[in-house]
Design an enzyme around this catalytic site. Structure first.
Site, PDB file in Angstrom:
ATOM      1  N   CYS A  59     -11.312  45.212  22.036  1.00  0.00           N
ATOM      2  CA  CYS A  59     -11.568  44.872  20.783  1.00  0.00           C
ATOM      3  C   CYS A  59     -12.825  44.785  20.124  1.00  0.00           C
ATOM      4  CB  CYS A  59     -10.951  43.617  20.680  1.00  0.00           C
ATOM      5  SG  CYS A  59     -10.972  42.545  19.114  1.00  0.00           S
TER       6      CYS A  59
ATOM      7  N   ILE B 225      -3.577  53.252  14.957  1.00  0.00           N
ATOM      8  CA  ILE B 225      -4.993  53.922  15.171  1.00  0.00           C
ATOM      9  C   ILE B 225      -5.097  55.289  14.249  1.00  0.00           C
ATOM     10  CG2 ILE B 225      -6.400  55.226  16.968  1.00  0.00           C
ATOM     11  CD1 ILE B 225      -5.551  53.067  18.648  1.00  0.00           C
TER      12      ILE B 225
ATOM     13  N   HIS C 102      -4.006  31.188  -9.620  1.00  0.00           N
ATOM     14  CA  HIS C 102      -4.000  32.621 -10.649  1.00  0.00           C
ATOM     15  C   HIS C 102      -5.445  32.769 -11.215  1.00  0.00           C
ATOM     16  CE1 HIS C 102      -2.524  35.269 -13.590  1.00  0.00           C
ATOM     17  NE2 HIS C 102      -3.545  34.745 -14.440  1.00  0.00           N
TER      18      HIS C 102
HETATM   19  P1  FAD Z   1      -8.998  44.156  26.359  1.00  0.00           P
HETATM   20  O1  FAD Z   1      -9.632  43.837  25.109  1.00  0.00           O
HETATM   21  O2  FAD Z   1      -8.405  45.604  26.503  1.00  0.00           O
HETATM   22  O3  FAD Z   1      -9.673  43.629  27.520  1.00  0.00           O
HETATM   23  C1  FAD Z   1      -9.840  43.820  28.769  1.00  0.00           C
HETATM   24  C2  FAD Z   1     -11.068  43.838  29.418  1.00  0.00           C
HETATM   25  O4  FAD Z   1     -10.591  43.832  30.980  1.00  0.00           O
HETATM   26  C3  FAD Z   1     -11.654  45.242  29.443  1.00  0.00           C
HETATM   27  O5  FAD Z   1     -12.983  45.024  28.881  1.00  0.00           O
HETATM   28  C4  FAD Z   1     -11.842  45.794  30.690  1.00  0.00           C
HETATM   29  O6  FAD Z   1     -12.805  46.500  31.026  1.00  0.00           O
HETATM   30  C5  FAD Z   1     -11.657  44.751  31.647  1.00  0.00           C
HETATM   31  N1  FAD Z   1     -11.042  45.065  32.873  1.00  0.00           N
HETATM   32  C6  FAD Z   1     -10.044  45.933  33.329  1.00  0.00           C
HETATM   33  N2  FAD Z   1      -9.652  45.839  34.525  1.00  0.00           N
HETATM   34  C7  FAD Z   1     -10.626  45.110  35.107  1.00  0.00           C
HETATM   35  C8  FAD Z   1     -11.048  44.440  36.532  1.00  0.00           C
HETATM   36  N3  FAD Z   1     -10.140  45.138  37.309  1.00  0.00           N
HETATM   37  N4  FAD Z   1     -12.095  43.941  36.672  1.00  0.00           N
HETATM   38  C9  FAD Z   1     -12.982  43.518  35.530  1.00  0.00           C
HETATM   39  N5  FAD Z   1     -12.552  43.607  34.317  1.00  0.00           N
HETATM   40  C10 FAD Z   1     -11.483  44.586  34.165  1.00  0.00           C
HETATM   41  N6  FAD Z   1      -5.893  44.491  17.648  1.00  0.00           N
HETATM   42  C11 FAD Z   1      -5.943  43.793  16.538  1.00  0.00           C
HETATM   43  O7  FAD Z   1      -5.279  42.714  16.598  1.00  0.00           O
HETATM   44  N7  FAD Z   1      -6.395  44.074  15.289  1.00  0.00           N
HETATM   45  C12 FAD Z   1      -7.195  45.568  15.293  1.00  0.00           C
HETATM   46  O8  FAD Z   1      -7.853  45.259  14.108  1.00  0.00           O
HETATM   47  C13 FAD Z   1      -7.206  46.031  16.098  1.00  0.00           C
HETATM   48  N8  FAD Z   1      -7.960  47.552  16.292  1.00  0.00           N
HETATM   49  C14 FAD Z   1      -7.836  48.079  17.114  1.00  0.00           C
HETATM   50  C15 FAD Z   1      -8.509  49.418  16.958  1.00  0.00           C
HETATM   51  C16 FAD Z   1      -8.528  50.247  18.231  1.00  0.00           C
HETATM   52  C17 FAD Z   1      -9.184  51.658  18.000  1.00  0.00           C
HETATM   53  C18 FAD Z   1      -7.959  49.971  19.389  1.00  0.00           C
HETATM   54  C19 FAD Z   1      -8.195  50.949  20.593  1.00  0.00           C
HETATM   55  C20 FAD Z   1      -7.394  48.878  19.463  1.00  0.00           C
HETATM   56  C21 FAD Z   1      -7.213  47.658  18.673  1.00  0.00           C
HETATM   57  N9  FAD Z   1      -6.536  46.599  18.622  1.00  0.00           N
HETATM   58  C22 FAD Z   1      -6.687  45.721  17.562  1.00  0.00           C
HETATM   59  C23 FAD Z   1      -5.963  46.322  19.725  1.00  0.00           C
HETATM   60  C24 FAD Z   1      -6.753  45.054  20.370  1.00  0.00           C
HETATM   61  O9  FAD Z   1      -8.011  45.753  20.912  1.00  0.00           O
HETATM   62  C25 FAD Z   1      -6.324  44.840  21.612  1.00  0.00           C
HETATM   63  O10 FAD Z   1      -4.752  44.358  21.614  1.00  0.00           O
HETATM   64  C26 FAD Z   1      -6.984  43.791  22.641  1.00  0.00           C
HETATM   65  O11 FAD Z   1      -8.311  44.028  22.900  1.00  0.00           O
HETATM   66  C27 FAD Z   1      -6.126  43.236  23.565  1.00  0.00           C
HETATM   67  O12 FAD Z   1      -7.056  42.227  24.411  1.00  0.00           O
HETATM   68  P2  FAD Z   1      -6.984  41.850  26.143  1.00  0.00           P
HETATM   69  O13 FAD Z   1      -7.952  40.942  26.276  1.00  0.00           O
HETATM   70  O14 FAD Z   1      -5.341  41.830  26.574  1.00  0.00           O
HETATM   71  O15 FAD Z   1      -7.580  43.402  26.713  1.00  0.00           O
HETATM   72  P1  NAI Z   2       1.115  53.127  18.131  1.00  0.00           P
HETATM   73  O1  NAI Z   2       2.254  52.786  19.078  1.00  0.00           O
HETATM   74  O2  NAI Z   2       0.772  52.418  16.876  1.00  0.00           O
HETATM   75  O3  NAI Z   2       1.263  54.613  17.312  1.00  0.00           O
HETATM   76  C1  NAI Z   2       1.713  55.610  18.055  1.00  0.00           C
HETATM   77  C2  NAI Z   2       2.224  56.454  17.421  1.00  0.00           C
HETATM   78  O4  NAI Z   2       2.391  57.967  17.900  1.00  0.00           O
HETATM   79  C3  NAI Z   2       3.934  56.397  17.253  1.00  0.00           C
HETATM   80  O5  NAI Z   2       3.991  56.282  15.658  1.00  0.00           O
HETATM   81  C4  NAI Z   2       4.599  57.343  18.173  1.00  0.00           C
HETATM   82  O6  NAI Z   2       5.975  57.426  17.536  1.00  0.00           O
HETATM   83  C5  NAI Z   2       3.719  58.520  17.857  1.00  0.00           C
HETATM   84  N1  NAI Z   2       3.793  59.321  19.052  1.00  0.00           N
HETATM   85  C6  NAI Z   2       4.145  59.090  20.264  1.00  0.00           C
HETATM   86  N2  NAI Z   2       4.003  60.119  21.077  1.00  0.00           N
HETATM   87  C7  NAI Z   2       3.716  61.255  20.269  1.00  0.00           C
HETATM   88  C8  NAI Z   2       3.753  62.679  20.432  1.00  0.00           C
HETATM   89  N3  NAI Z   2       3.798  63.192  21.491  1.00  0.00           N
HETATM   90  N4  NAI Z   2       3.525  63.619  19.407  1.00  0.00           N
HETATM   91  C9  NAI Z   2       3.467  62.630  18.122  1.00  0.00           C
HETATM   92  N5  NAI Z   2       3.489  61.558  17.826  1.00  0.00           N
HETATM   93  C10 NAI Z   2       3.650  60.739  18.840  1.00  0.00           C
HETATM   94  O7  NAI Z   2      -0.342  53.649  18.961  1.00  0.00           O
HETATM   95  P2  NAI Z   2      -1.824  53.675  18.410  1.00  0.00           P
HETATM   96  O8  NAI Z   2      -1.894  53.958  17.072  1.00  0.00           O
HETATM   97  O9  NAI Z   2      -2.461  54.537  19.534  1.00  0.00           O
HETATM   98  O10 NAI Z   2      -2.426  52.219  18.763  1.00  0.00           O
HETATM   99  C11 NAI Z   2      -2.340  51.395  19.988  1.00  0.00           C
HETATM  100  C12 NAI Z   2      -2.234  50.211  19.997  1.00  0.00           C
HETATM  101  O11 NAI Z   2      -3.460  49.734  19.632  1.00  0.00           O
HETATM  102  C13 NAI Z   2      -1.139  49.743  19.387  1.00  0.00           C
HETATM  103  O12 NAI Z   2      -0.327  49.231  19.920  1.00  0.00           O
HETATM  104  C14 NAI Z   2      -1.665  48.656  18.174  1.00  0.00           C
HETATM  105  O13 NAI Z   2      -1.065  47.619  18.199  1.00  0.00           O
HETATM  106  C15 NAI Z   2      -3.191  48.544  18.663  1.00  0.00           C
HETATM  107  N6  NAI Z   2      -3.963  48.666  17.513  1.00  0.00           N
HETATM  108  C16 NAI Z   2      -4.043  47.634  16.368  1.00  0.00           C
HETATM  109  C17 NAI Z   2      -4.680  47.788  15.301  1.00  0.00           C
HETATM  110  C18 NAI Z   2      -4.498  46.789  14.439  1.00  0.00           C
HETATM  111  O14 NAI Z   2      -3.782  45.761  14.518  1.00  0.00           O
HETATM  112  N7  NAI Z   2      -5.048  47.018  13.308  1.00  0.00           N
HETATM  113  C19 NAI Z   2      -5.618  49.016  14.964  1.00  0.00           C
HETATM  114  C20 NAI Z   2      -5.680  49.848  16.151  1.00  0.00           C
HETATM  115  C21 NAI Z   2      -4.825  49.769  17.240  1.00  0.00           C
END
Ligand code: FAD
Ligand code: NAI
Length: 471
Positions: free
Chosen positions: A45, A185, A450
């Site tokens: 995150c 994403i 409002h």
């Molecule tokens: P993570 O944040 O994935 O943290 C897990 C950590 O564990 C990592 O730092 C990893 O290095 C560490 N780790 C793994 N294995 C080990 C190990 N064996 N030993 C020690 N450390 C380890 N969610 C939202 O709600 N809002 C958003 O706007 C949003 N935007 C996103 C945008 C992108 C591009 C992406 C990729 C994700 C986004 N998400 C968003 C999703 C969000 O990032 C995740 O849901 C969230 O980070 C999950 O938290 P977590 O603590 O479960 O895991």
């Molecule tokens: P996603 O699950 O949101 O979307 C993946 C999309 O790819 C789906 O619409 C699916 O039908 C499609 N897809 C799957 N296989 C495919 C293929 N072979 N060819 C074409 N389309 C295909 O996954 P995404 O966007 O990668 O995000 C991953 C996670 O990160 C999500 O679960 C989301 O919750 C989290 N995230 C949250 C954000 C937020 O809360 N604003 C921002 C970014 C990520």
């Protein structure tokens, strides 16, 4: 404290799930350590997810407002010039400030950061590098990583075929970008580069983008993105990508089979979902299995099937969202401390941070009807367009709507969905209402300030009753 262990609690992973669990456990008087393999705290995150993507979305939104005539229409005449290095710089500053903030919070709360990747030796012992650490309770919060697409090799350093991490840091605006996957994403990062000048095509396997969201909202969102200039290829799959020099060559096929098509792009973003991180954790040595989707199953208290081992966040079932992970982090720490930590998984908002934002909480219309045994008459829906909201209209933000879904008999709110410039902020009200078991009438008769976008929520609730004022 139990002196036969080094710690009361060891959390594995310092993402929003893990770091919050560690801080809460320490606040509750437990001796706590947190293992993190990355160089900085905050997980996906803060390092490569929520925060850097929002930094790029926010900055590119200003650029777009200047470039697409929105500012001009308000009497501000500017010709924007992109300094992409500087835009990336402010992204890195945001990440740096917030990850260091977690380091400060760890020190303040006396959480020990164990640097390195942890592997279970037994249910109370992990190895972190050369160090062996024991704890009475261990929380797995290892998060998730990008799901690879067979036949497509990601190389973030090269910047031609990238995943979300690479797409956050492209050194140049691609002329043509193909986004594989019309999920959160793909739409967020596709929007960033579209705003900065890329021609973006989004390829989605299903017949509509944003699976899991309300049907109307999915369709309306796509129309808005299309109007903004993103092209969509629905019901299409990418069968392969080859890179020649700085160009990617894609082959695509209709999802149900048919003639192959080819495309060329300067950048391909693979965003087809994320999968739980359990590899290398040594789950075998504690006899903990993952389910078919690779997730660790837990009970309502976040206990796994192994005594003393708990799990939260992206590595367990449920939406992969930071706020869901954080709430589970608090709950698991409270449960370990003998309190009653609960997360209401029925009321977890989700937000797509595009412009307009897309947000929802609770059931979709489709889910509500299904839950009523397929009987449409048991579900009432009220909608209100943002076009009719005075503030949105005044601010030149006419796109979107609010949709309130209620039980036809009891009027209890089952779900709320919104597309609006500030839908992510508006949806908090919907969450509170649902958490308190509100009816749509409760929302309709709550005085809303409002002129605010939030009035659209009130009017959509009035529409459930059949009587909005402004449309
Ligand atoms: P993570 O944040 O994935 O943290 C897990 C950590 O564990 C990592 O730092 C990893 O290095 C560490 N780790 C793994 N294995 C080990 C190990 N064996 N030993 C020690 N450390 C380890 N969610 C939202 O709600 N809002 C958003 O706007 C949003 N935007 C996103 C945008 C992108 C591009 C992406 C990729 C994700 C986004 N998400 C968003 C999703 C969000 O990032 C995740 O849901 C969230 O980070 C999950 O938290 P977590 O603590 O479960 O895991
Ligand atoms: P996603 O699950 O949101 O979307 C993946 C999309 O790819 C789906 O619409 C699916 O039908 C499609 N897809 C799957 N296989 C495919 C293929 N072979 N060819 C074409 N389309 C295909 O996954 P995404 O966007 O990668 O995000 C991953 C996670 O990160 C999500 O679960 C989301 O919750 C989290 N995230 C949250 C954000 C937020 O809360 N604003 C921002 C970014 C990520």
């Amino acid at each position: 404290a139990d002196h036969s262990f080094d710690y009361d609690v060891l959390v594995i992973g310092a993402g929003p799930g893990g770091y919050v669990a560690a801080i809460r456990a320490a606040q509750l008087g437990l001796k706590t350590a947190c293992a993190e393999g990355r160089e900085t705290l905050g997980g996906t995150c803060l390092n490569v997810g929520c925060i850097p993507s929002k930094a790029m979305l926010h900055a590119s939104e200003y650029f777009d407002a200047a470039a697409n005539g929105t500012m001009e229409s308000m009497g501000i005449e500017v010709k924007p010039k992109l300094n992409l290095d500087k835009m990336h710089g402010q992204r890195l500053d945001a990440v740096d400030g917030l990850t260091k903030g977690i380091e400060f919070l760890f020190k303040k709360n006396k959480v020990d950061w164990k640097k390195g990747y942890a592997t279970f030796q037994d249910a109370h012992t992990v190895k972190i590098g050369d160090e062996t650490v024991t704890a009475k309770d261990i929380v797995i919060a290892t998060g998730s990583s990008v799901t690879p697409l067979p036949g497509v090799e990601v190389d973030n350093a090269k910047g031609v075929v990238v995943d979300s991490t690479g797409a956050l840091e492209l050194a140049k605006v691609p002329r043509k970008m193909v986004v594989i996957g019309g999920g959160v994403i793909g739409l967020e990062l596709g929007s960033v580069w579209r705003r900065l000048g890329a021609e973006v095509t989004c390829v989605e396997f299903l017949d509509e983008i944003l699976p899991g969201m309300d049907g109307d909202i999915r369709k309306e969102s796509r129309k808005i993105f299309k109007k903004q200039g993103i092209e969509f290829k629905l019901k299409t799959k990418v069968t392969g990508v080859t890179v020649k020099g700085k160009k990617a060559h894609l082959t695509l096929e209709p999802a149900d089979g048919g003639d192959e098509e080819t495309m060329e792009a300067d950048c391909v973003l693979v965003s087809i979902g994320r999968r739980p991180n359990t590899e290398g954790l040594g789950l075998d040595s504690i006899g903990l299995d993952v389910n078919k989707r690779g997730q660790i199953e837990t009970d309502h208290d976040f206990r796994t099937s192994v005594e003393g081992v708990w799990a939260i966040g992206d590595v367990v079932p449920g939406p992969m969202l930071a706020h869901k992970a954080e709430d589970e982090g608090i709950a698991v720490a409270e449960n370990i401390a003998g309190q009653t930590g609960i997360v209401n998984h029925a009321v977890i908002p989700s937000v797509v941070y595009t412009l307009p934002e897309i947000a929802g909480v609770g059931l979709t219309t489709e889910q509500a009807i299904e839950a009523a045994g397929g009987d449409k008459t048991k579900v009432k829906v009220g909608k209100f367009p943002m076009m009719a909201n005075s503030r949105a209209k005044t601010n030149h933000e006419p796109d979107g709507l609010v949709k309130v879904i209620a039980d036809a008999e009891t009027d209890r709110v089952l779900g709320i969905w919104a597309i609006a410039s500030v839908a992510g902020t508006m949806i908090a009200e919907a969450g509170i209402a649902m958490e308190f078991g509100a009816t749509s009438e409760d929302i309709a008769y709550t005085c809303h300030a409002h002129p605010t976008h939030a009035e659209a929520m009130k009017e959509a609730a009035m529409a459930v009753q059949g009587k909005p004022i402004h449309i």
